[in-house]
Design an enzyme around this catalytic site. Structure first.
Site, PDB file in Angstrom:
ATOM      1  N   HIS A  42     -20.968 -50.380  24.880  1.00 12.29           N
ATOM      2  CA  HIS A  42     -22.095 -49.881  25.690  1.00 12.29           C
ATOM      3  C   HIS A  42     -23.139 -50.958  25.896  1.00 12.29           C
ATOM      4  O   HIS A  42     -24.185 -50.904  25.280  1.00 12.29           O
ATOM      5  CB  HIS A  42     -22.713 -48.685  24.974  1.00 12.29           C
ATOM      6  N   PHE A  43     -23.073 -51.824  26.606  1.00 16.14           N
ATOM      7  CA  PHE A  43     -22.042 -52.287  27.510  1.00 16.14           C
ATOM      8  C   PHE A  43     -21.719 -53.732  27.138  1.00 16.14           C
ATOM      9  O   PHE A  43     -22.651 -54.508  26.920  1.00 16.14           O
ATOM     10  CB  PHE A  43     -22.530 -52.240  28.954  1.00 16.14           C
TER      11      PHE A  43
END
Length: 164
Positions: A42-43
């Protein structure tokens, strides 16, 4: 005092001011460590702390600053009544949260604000209920029995019968 628990985050929340209901809000601090497991997905390449993780830290701080701690009470999160995410939280940020408590209909409600050095990141409202008071039972048995009754009632509604 610190608060840790099971969930999507690894860190702990430190109570820096327990607050005084009606006078000043409670305050907690948590450092969002770059090693948090959620950052792996993420991410990749642009890590942002997920909103659910911000809610988890706020919930841990709320439990640590509950204004009413009765012997035998078992306050649990009953609802996230609202959440509004206003700015991102990044690895290394210090997340400071403030809690304003109120009591209504036997529940404790918490209006929380979580901020980083860049400003307010989230505004969250939580509701906590005392499971001992509601079920008349304590421990795992009470919750399991309550969950089983809820599941049975839902199953009956799904089949079009009255399981209540």
């Amino acid at each position: 005092m610190t608060a840790a628990g099971w969930g999507p985050v690894d860190g702990t929340v430190k109570v820096v001011d327990p607050g005084v209901p009606g006078e000043r809000p409670a305050r907690c601090v948590a450092v969002v460590d770059a090693s948090e497991k959620v950052f792996a997905g993420h991410f990749p390449g642009f890590a942002i702390f997920p909103g659910v993780c911000v809610v988890e830290y706020v919930q841990r701080g709320a439990l640590a600053t509950l204004p009413e701690r009765e012997p035998g009470g078992r306050w649990v999160l009953a609802a996230v009544e609202s959440s509004r995410f206003l700015s991102p939280v990044y690895p290394g940020d210090e997340l400071t949260s403030e809690y304003v408590w109120s009591r209504k209909d036997g529940a404790l409600r918490c209006r929380a604000s979580a901020a980083t050095g860049r400003g307010v990141a989230a505004q969250i409202r939580l509701r906590f209920e005392d499971r001992k008071t509601q079920t008349g039972e304590t421990g795992e048995t009470g919750e399991t029995g309550e969950m089983a009754r809820d599941t049975e009632a839902r199953s009956g509604r799904d089949r079009g019968t009255d399981a209540g």
